[in-house]
Design an enzyme around this catalytic site. Structure first.
Site, mmCIF file in Angstrom:
data_model
loop_
_atom_site.group_PDB
_atom_site.id
_atom_site.type_symbol
_atom_site.label_atom_id
_atom_site.label_comp_id
_atom_site.label_asym_id
_atom_site.label_seq_id
_atom_site.Cartn_x
_atom_site.Cartn_y
_atom_site.Cartn_z
ATOM 1 N N LYS A 219 1.014 -1.037 0.097
ATOM 2 C CA LYS A 219 -0.062 0.051 0.005
ATOM 3 C C LYS A 219 0.828 1.253 -0.129
ATOM 4 C CE LYS A 219 -1.936 3.272 2.805
ATOM 5 N NZ LYS A 219 -1.848 4.293 2.080
ATOM 6 N N GLU B 122 8.654 16.582 15.833
ATOM 7 C CA GLU B 122 9.000 16.573 14.397
ATOM 8 C C GLU B 122 8.129 17.326 13.367
ATOM 9 O OE1 GLU B 122 8.383 12.671 12.184
ATOM 10 O OE2 GLU B 122 10.439 12.959 11.276
ATOM 11 N N GLU C 27 9.532 2.305 11.168
ATOM 12 C CA GLU C 27 10.596 3.344 10.935
ATOM 13 C C GLU C 27 9.730 4.500 10.912
ATOM 14 O OE1 GLU C 27 13.339 4.440 11.155
ATOM 15 O OE2 GLU C 27 13.707 2.240 10.507
ATOM 16 N N CYS D 242 12.655 11.865 7.006
ATOM 17 C CA CYS D 242 12.622 11.261 8.380
ATOM 18 C C CYS D 242 13.959 11.680 8.884
ATOM 19 C CB CYS D 242 12.401 10.035 8.773
ATOM 20 S SG CYS D 242 12.016 8.707 7.489
ATOM 21 N N GLY E 161 6.650 5.816 8.496
ATOM 22 C CA GLY E 161 5.754 6.931 8.632
ATOM 23 C C GLY E 161 5.651 7.633 9.856
ATOM 24 N N SER E 162 4.695 8.034 10.478
ATOM 25 C CA SER E 162 4.662 8.782 11.669
ATOM 26 C C SER E 162 4.793 7.951 13.082
ATOM 27 C CB SER E 162 3.515 9.651 11.760
ATOM 28 O OG SER E 162 2.434 8.961 12.150
ATOM 29 N N GLY F 150 2.482 4.533 14.007
ATOM 30 C CA GLY F 150 3.192 3.442 14.196
ATOM 31 C C GLY F 150 2.817 2.714 15.383
HETATM 32 C C1 UN1 Z 1 13.539 8.892 4.880
HETATM 33 O O1 UN1 Z 1 14.029 10.043 5.259
HETATM 34 O O2 UN1 Z 1 12.445 8.507 5.001
HETATM 35 O O3 UN1 Z 1 19.377 8.630 4.398
HETATM 36 C C2 UN1 Z 1 14.433 7.993 3.864
HETATM 37 C C3 UN1 Z 1 18.536 9.444 3.345
HETATM 38 C C4 UN1 Z 1 18.023 8.655 2.282
HETATM 39 C C5 UN1 Z 1 16.743 7.905 2.881
HETATM 40 C C6 UN1 Z 1 15.823 8.702 3.763
HETATM 41 N N1 UN1 Z 1 18.665 7.789 1.774
HETATM 42 O O4 UN1 Z 1 18.211 10.522 3.550
#
Ligand code: UN1
Length: 499
Positions: free
Chosen positions: A175, A385, A250, A284, A228-229, A233
């Protein structure tokens, strides 16, 4: 009429049972509709899970090196389509073309890594405690994996989940985020072209509330990988626990870059601009806190504000654009509300702080790259965040203090320190609480063949990327083979004498 797209279940493109659709629009030109996508529900998910379950019984028997060969082909096809996919991705996601090319490249890297893992998937052989007996532990696939992905890396993050999942012999219900469904279609088309059999990868479009929840609560889904958030999560972990799913999360970050007084300041400046405003701060791993040593604070801030003001916002497909729009109106509102919060908390706005709407920008969700300084660790803009182009600057007077500030967050994904002192660097590596630490590199830019993930509320202990993700997508089976021709009782016959 905009193009209409479909779900992909058991090798066929089909409409959602509801017959309803949602629009995908360009965040840089909001009036441009990219396509209509199915608004699916639990019934569509149930069909996809059924297909994935049936396909699993065949797919698990395909030798892993043969599965790896298909992954190599996927990588080759992605190389061929890299430019075309990158352009499409910029249209639906907004980040600039150089970055979407990098996003596709991360998928290519992940495919080639998975291809080689098909000839490894190492297990262990160990001695048995009994004579004429052989002992080993092998990796076996788990079953059906639900892969739920965000919009900020529409190619890279789905490949981080799907490629190791199928290489390991699992089948997938995928998804993608509703803001970036088109890239998902291209990814699935390429997987089919490479020969992935029917039912091994199924694609369902729709919202988290309908499709995501249905995947997480489905009793026949064995694994869920979610990026995601933190809020969602936690909900996934709760909902998935009733069927004892294995769940990899993550989640959020509040990543910081420390700049010590002995750092190469020009290098640190390039790093913070890229870390904070690359991808419009929507990673992230984005740098949302800068911790500056007091001895270089003023000159560094002058350089930083000056360079930030010069960053060119624009449509990511146009030559010269450096920062694209926020993904949608809601996200831009969140960014703007944090600017209001920062001002009310007493932080000093050094640049940006407004919606950018001049000229061509008026039709997109652009926001000026924004810097606050005089930020205290207790302020919300230092703790929460934001997921946008907002940087909070804090002052420090020593390495220990800088690391304490850096660690003062519920998150622990990425971290960075600029220094020329090797002793400082190793102490920071030891003391920073994060899944990733960069020295003289910004907080973004993880490579596909290393574990990716964070500590504390950034996740639940699993890792995406590299060899580590294969631990998530496989189970251990311990195997004992006795060739003595007699019953040998472990723990008993080998201690019969009483010793
Ligand atoms: C993300 O921020 O969700 O290290 C992934 C990084 C990228 C992946 C980021 N290779 O910023």
């Amino acid at each position: 009429m905009p193009q209409q797209f479909r779900n992909f279940i058991n090798g066929k493109w089909i409409e959602a049972k509801s017959g309803r659709t949602f629009e995908n629009r360009n965040p840089a030109h909001w009036n441009e509709v990219i396509g209509l996508f199915p608004k699916s529900g639990p019934e569509d998910v149930a069909d996809a899970v059924r297909a994935a379950r049936a396909a699993f019984e065949k797919w698990r028997l395909v030798p892993a090196p043969a599965r790896g060969d298909m992954l190599r082909k996927i990588g080759d096809l992605l190389v061929k389509s890299k430019e075309e996919i990158a352009r499409e991705m910029t249209r639906e996601m907004g980040k600039v073309l150089t970055e979407t090319r990098g996003d596709v490249q991360e998928g290519i890297d992940t495919a080639y890594y998975a291809a080689t893992e098909g000839r490894r998937l190492f297990g262990h052989t160990v001695p048995s405690e009994l004579p004429d007996k052989f002992a080993m532990a092998i990796r076996i696939p788990v079953g059906v994996a639900g892969i739920i992905t965000p919009w900020n890396f529409p190619m890279a993050i789905p490949t981080w989940g799907i490629f190791p999942a199928i290489l390991s012999g699992n089948t997938v219900v995928f998804k993608p985020a509703s803001d970036t469904p088109k890239t998902a279609v291209r990814l699935v088309e390429i997987m089919m072209e490479a020969g992935i059999p029917e039912g091994v990868v199924n694609l369902i479009f729709g919202g988290g509330g309908e499709v995501g929840n249905a995947i997480v609560s489905h009793p026949d889904v064995d694994l869920v990988l979610f990026t995601g958030s933190t809020e969602i999560g936690k909900q996934i972990l709760r909902d998935g626990s009733s069927t004892l799913k294995r769940i990899s999360l993550e989640l959020g970050g509040k990543n910081a870059q420390i700049v010590m007084d002995d750092a190469d300041l020009d290098l640190a400046l390039d790093g913070i601009l890229w870390g904070a405003f690359g991808t419009t701060g929507q990673r992230c791993t984005a740098t949302s806190r800068l911790i500056l040593h007091e001895k270089i604070y003023d000159p560094f801030m002058t350089m930083l504000v000056d360079r930030t003001r010069k960053l060119r916002l624009g449509d990511g497909l146009l030559q010269g654009s450096e920062v694209g729009p926020c993904i949608n109106e809601g996200q831009r509102k969140i960014v703007d509300s944090y600017v209001t919060i920062g001002k009310a908390e007493g932080a000093r706005l050094r640049c940006g702080g407004s919606i950018a709407s001049g000229g061509e920008l008026a039709n997109g969700w652009f926001y000026e790259p924004t810097i606050f300084d005089g930020v205290l660790p207790s302020m919300r803009i230092a703790r929460e965040e934001i997921f946008g182009p907002v940087l909070s600057v804090l002052k420090t007077n020593s390495l220990d203090d800088a690391v304490t500030i850096l660690n003062d967050t519920v998150y622990g994904l990425s971290s960075s320190m600029y220094t020329r002192d090797v002793n400082n660097a190793f102490r920071a590596i030891r003391d920073i609480k994060a899944g990733i630490t960069y020295i003289n590199v910004p907080t973004i830019g993880a490579e596909a063949h290393l574990p990716f993930g964070g500590v504390k509320q950034t996740g639940n202990g699993h890792r995406e990327g590299g060899w580590a993700v294969y631990d998530f997508f496989t189970e251990w089976k311990s195997v004992y083979i006795d060739y003595s021709g007699r019953l040998q009782r472990a723990q008993i016959d080998n201690y019969e004498s009483g010793s």
